[in-house]
Design a protein around this motif. Structure first.
Motif, PDB file in Angstrom:
ATOM      1  N   VAL A   5       0.846  -1.191   0.000  1.00 42.58           N
ATOM      2  CA  VAL A   5       0.000   0.000   0.000  1.00 42.58           C
ATOM      3  C   VAL A   5       0.884   1.244   0.000  1.00 42.58           C
ATOM      4  O   VAL A   5       1.537   1.548   0.998  1.00 42.58           O
ATOM      5  CB  VAL A   5      -0.945   0.012   1.208  1.00 42.58           C
ATOM      6  N   GLU A   6       0.880   1.951  -1.131  1.00 42.66           N
ATOM      7  CA  GLU A   6       1.664   3.173  -1.259  1.00 42.66           C
ATOM      8  C   GLU A   6       0.893   4.358  -0.695  1.00 42.66           C
ATOM      9  O   GLU A   6      -0.345   4.386  -0.737  1.00 42.66           O
ATOM     10  CB  GLU A   6       2.011   3.466  -2.721  1.00 42.66           C
ATOM     11  N   SER A   7       1.629   5.330  -0.200  1.00 43.92           N
ATOM     12  CA  SER A   7       1.033   6.572   0.266  1.00 43.92           C
ATOM     13  C   SER A   7       2.059   7.686   0.143  1.00 43.92           C
ATOM     14  O   SER A   7       3.252   7.428  -0.065  1.00 43.92           O
ATOM     15  CB  SER A   7       0.564   6.444   1.722  1.00 43.92           C
ATOM     16  N   GLY A   8       1.585   8.913   0.258  1.00 39.43           N
ATOM     17  CA  GLY A   8       2.482  10.054   0.256  1.00 39.43           C
ATOM     18  C   GLY A   8       2.508  10.853  -1.028  1.00 39.43           C
ATOM     19  O   GLY A   8       3.171  11.893  -1.091  1.00 39.43           O
ATOM     20  N   GLY A   9       1.820  10.394  -2.044  1.00 42.87           N
ATOM     21  CA  GLY A   9       1.781  11.147  -3.288  1.00 42.87           C
ATOM     22  C   GLY A   9       0.979  12.431  -3.134  1.00 42.87           C
ATOM     23  O   GLY A   9       0.311  12.652  -2.125  1.00 42.87           O
ATOM     24  N   GLY A  10       1.064  13.265  -4.148  1.00 39.39           N
ATOM     25  CA  GLY A  10       0.313  14.508  -4.115  1.00 39.39           C
ATOM     26  C   GLY A  10       0.842  15.496  -5.116  1.00 39.39           C
ATOM     27  O   GLY A  10       1.555  15.132  -6.062  1.00 39.39           O
ATOM     28  N   LEU A  11       0.509  16.753  -4.900  1.00 38.75           N
ATOM     29  CA  LEU A  11       0.938  17.847  -5.764  1.00 38.75           C
ATOM     30  C   LEU A  11       2.046  18.628  -5.062  1.00 38.75           C
ATOM     31  O   LEU A  11       1.887  19.034  -3.906  1.00 38.75           O
ATOM     32  CB  LEU A  11      -0.238  18.768  -6.074  1.00 38.75           C
ATOM     33  N   VAL A  12       3.142  18.832  -5.769  1.00 39.87           N
ATOM     34  CA  VAL A  12       4.270  19.567  -5.203  1.00 39.87           C
ATOM     35  C   VAL A  12       4.841  20.485  -6.275  1.00 39.87           C
ATOM     36  O   VAL A  12       4.773  20.178  -7.469  1.00 39.87           O
ATOM     37  CB  VAL A  12       5.340  18.588  -4.661  1.00 39.87           C
ATOM     38  N   GLN A  13       5.394  21.590  -5.843  1.00 39.85           N
ATOM     39  CA  GLN A  13       5.983  22.540  -6.782  1.00 39.85           C
ATOM     40  C   GLN A  13       7.362  22.072  -7.235  1.00 39.85           C
ATOM     41  O   GLN A  13       8.048  21.351  -6.494  1.00 39.85           O
ATOM     42  CB  GLN A  13       6.101  23.916  -6.140  1.00 39.85           C
ATOM     43  N   PRO A  14       7.789  22.463  -8.407  1.00 40.56           N
ATOM     44  CA  PRO A  14       9.156  22.134  -8.847  1.00 40.56           C
ATOM     45  C   PRO A  14      10.175  22.595  -7.815  1.00 40.56           C
ATOM     46  O   PRO A  14      10.058  23.686  -7.251  1.00 40.56           O
ATOM     47  CB  PRO A  14       9.289  22.912 -10.158  1.00 40.56           C
ATOM     48  N   GLY A  15      11.154  21.729  -7.588  1.00 36.99           N
ATOM     49  CA  GLY A  15      12.165  22.020  -6.580  1.00 36.99           C
ATOM     50  C   GLY A  15      11.805  21.518  -5.196  1.00 36.99           C
ATOM     51  O   GLY A  15      12.653  21.511  -4.297  1.00 36.99           O
ATOM     52  N   GLY A  16      10.573  21.091  -5.028  1.00 38.80           N
ATOM     53  CA  GLY A  16      10.120  20.621  -3.739  1.00 38.80           C
ATOM     54  C   GLY A  16      10.511  19.187  -3.439  1.00 38.80           C
ATOM     55  O   GLY A  16      11.180  18.519  -4.248  1.00 38.80           O
ATOM     56  N   SER A  17      10.097  18.718  -2.263  1.00 30.27           N
ATOM     57  CA  SER A  17      10.418  17.370  -1.806  1.00 30.27           C
ATOM     58  C   SER A  17       9.164  16.654  -1.351  1.00 30.27           C
ATOM     59  O   SER A  17       8.175  17.292  -0.950  1.00 30.27           O
ATOM     60  CB  SER A  17      11.405  17.421  -0.640  1.00 30.27           C
ATOM     61  N   LEU A  18       9.241  15.342  -1.408  1.00 34.02           N
ATOM     62  CA  LEU A  18       8.134  14.506  -0.966  1.00 34.02           C
ATOM     63  C   LEU A  18       8.703  13.146  -0.618  1.00 34.02           C
ATOM     64  O   LEU A  18       9.706  12.710  -1.218  1.00 34.02           O
ATOM     65  CB  LEU A  18       7.098  14.373  -2.080  1.00 34.02           C
ATOM     66  N   ARG A  19       8.068  12.454   0.307  1.00 34.22           N
ATOM     67  CA  ARG A  19       8.474  11.091   0.629  1.00 34.22           C
ATOM     68  C   ARG A  19       7.301  10.146   0.423  1.00 34.22           C
ATOM     69  O   ARG A  19       6.223  10.345   1.008  1.00 34.22           O
ATOM     70  CB  ARG A  19       8.980  10.968   2.073  1.00 34.22           C
ATOM     71  N   LEU A  20       7.540   9.136  -0.395  1.00 38.23           N
ATOM     72  CA  LEU A  20       6.552   8.075  -0.580  1.00 38.23           C
ATOM     73  C   LEU A  20       6.837   6.942   0.387  1.00 38.23           C
ATOM     74  O   LEU A  20       7.998   6.651   0.691  1.00 38.23           O
ATOM     75  CB  LEU A  20       6.588   7.535  -2.008  1.00 38.23           C
ATOM     76  N   SER A  21       5.776   6.303   0.848  1.00 34.41           N
ATOM     77  CA  SER A  21       5.899   5.141   1.714  1.00 34.41           C
ATOM     78  C   SER A  21       5.134   3.977   1.089  1.00 34.41           C
ATOM     79  O   SER A  21       4.154   4.181   0.367  1.00 34.41           O
ATOM     80  CB  SER A  21       5.312   5.425   3.094  1.00 34.41           C
ATOM     81  N   CYS A  22       5.605   2.784   1.389  1.00 33.46           N
ATOM     82  CA  CYS A  22       4.921   1.575   0.923  1.00 33.46           C
ATOM     83  C   CYS A  22       4.906   0.589   2.084  1.00 33.46           C
ATOM     84  O   CYS A  22       5.953   0.092   2.493  1.00 33.46           O
ATOM     85  CB  CYS A  22       5.641   0.988  -0.279  1.00 33.46           C
ATOM     86  N   ALA A  23       3.720   0.336   2.599  1.00 38.16           N
ATOM     87  CA  ALA A  23       3.551  -0.591   3.709  1.00 38.16           C
ATOM     88  C   ALA A  23       3.238  -1.981   3.171  1.00 38.16           C
ATOM     89  O   ALA A  23       2.292  -2.152   2.393  1.00 38.16           O
ATOM     90  CB  ALA A  23       2.421  -0.113   4.616  1.00 38.16           C
ATOM     91  N   ALA A  24       4.024  -2.957   3.591  1.00 37.56           N
ATOM     92  CA  ALA A  24       3.891  -4.319   3.093  1.00 37.56           C
ATOM     93  C   ALA A  24       3.292  -5.229   4.157  1.00 37.56           C
ATOM     94  O   ALA A  24       3.556  -5.061   5.357  1.00 37.56           O
ATOM     95  CB  ALA A  24       5.251  -4.864   2.673  1.00 37.56           C
ATOM     96  N   SER A  25       2.510  -6.198   3.723  1.00 38.17           N
ATOM     97  CA  SER A  25       1.954  -7.189   4.630  1.00 38.17           C
ATOM     98  C   SER A  25       1.638  -8.462   3.848  1.00 38.17           C
ATOM     99  O   SER A  25       1.505  -8.439   2.628  1.00 38.17           O
ATOM    100  CB  SER A  25       0.692  -6.651   5.310  1.00 38.17           C
ATOM    101  N   GLY A  26       1.549  -9.552   4.571  1.00 44.15           N
ATOM    102  CA  GLY A  26       1.168 -10.814   3.953  1.00 44.15           C
ATOM    103  C   GLY A  26       2.312 -11.641   3.399  1.00 44.15           C
ATOM    104  O   GLY A  26       2.077 -12.704   2.816  1.00 44.15           O
ATOM    105  N   PHE A  27       3.535 -11.168   3.543  1.00 42.30           N
ATOM    106  CA  PHE A  27       4.701 -11.936   3.114  1.00 42.30           C
ATOM    107  C   PHE A  27       5.888 -11.521   3.981  1.00 42.30           C
ATOM    108  O   PHE A  27       5.817 -10.534   4.720  1.00 42.30           O
ATOM    109  CB  PHE A  27       4.995 -11.720   1.623  1.00 42.30           C
TER     110      PHE A  27
END
Length: 125
Positions: A5-27
């Protein structure tokens, strides 16, 4: 039931920063090399970054080297993608994947075993 399950996406201005996360389960997360892919509208899917089971080795697409960092938390079953100095051309849907793989390898020759549903990143002013 396997889930990425990915999260953290969105709209950001050029030059900006963002962190995506991916939560894993079932393995057994620590037995899988993890990767992030992206697919922009009208373009082929591309590998962005990959990380070995232990997190000791990583690999990046030339287009993101020096700007993106992949990391993982095996205790928390989560993989991250820190994205800095974002550019409009980074706009895409970002997918987390898992590959069953031996230690110390990225196994990029193998098709991923599992895919997440994706999270959208838009870089625009």
């Amino acid at each position: 039931q396997v889930q990425l399950v990915e999260s953290g996406g969105g709209l950001v201005q050029p030059g900006g920063s963002l962190r995506l996360s991916c939560a894993a389960s079932g393995f057994t997360f620590s037995s899988y090399a993890m990767s992030w892919y992206r697919q922009a509208s009208g373009k082929e899917r591309e590998l962005v970054a990959a990380i070995t089971r232990s997190g000791g080795s990583t690999n990046y697409a030339d287009s993101v080297k020096g700007r993106f960092t992949i990391s993982r938390d095996n205790a928390g079953n989560t993989v991250y993608l820190q994205m800095n100095s974002l550019k409009p051309e980074d706009t895409a849907v970002y997918y987390c994947t898992a590959r069953s793989c031996g230690p110390g390898s990225l196994c990029l020759w193998n098709t991923p075993d599992y895919w997440g549903q994706g999270t959208q990143l838009a870089v625009s002013s």
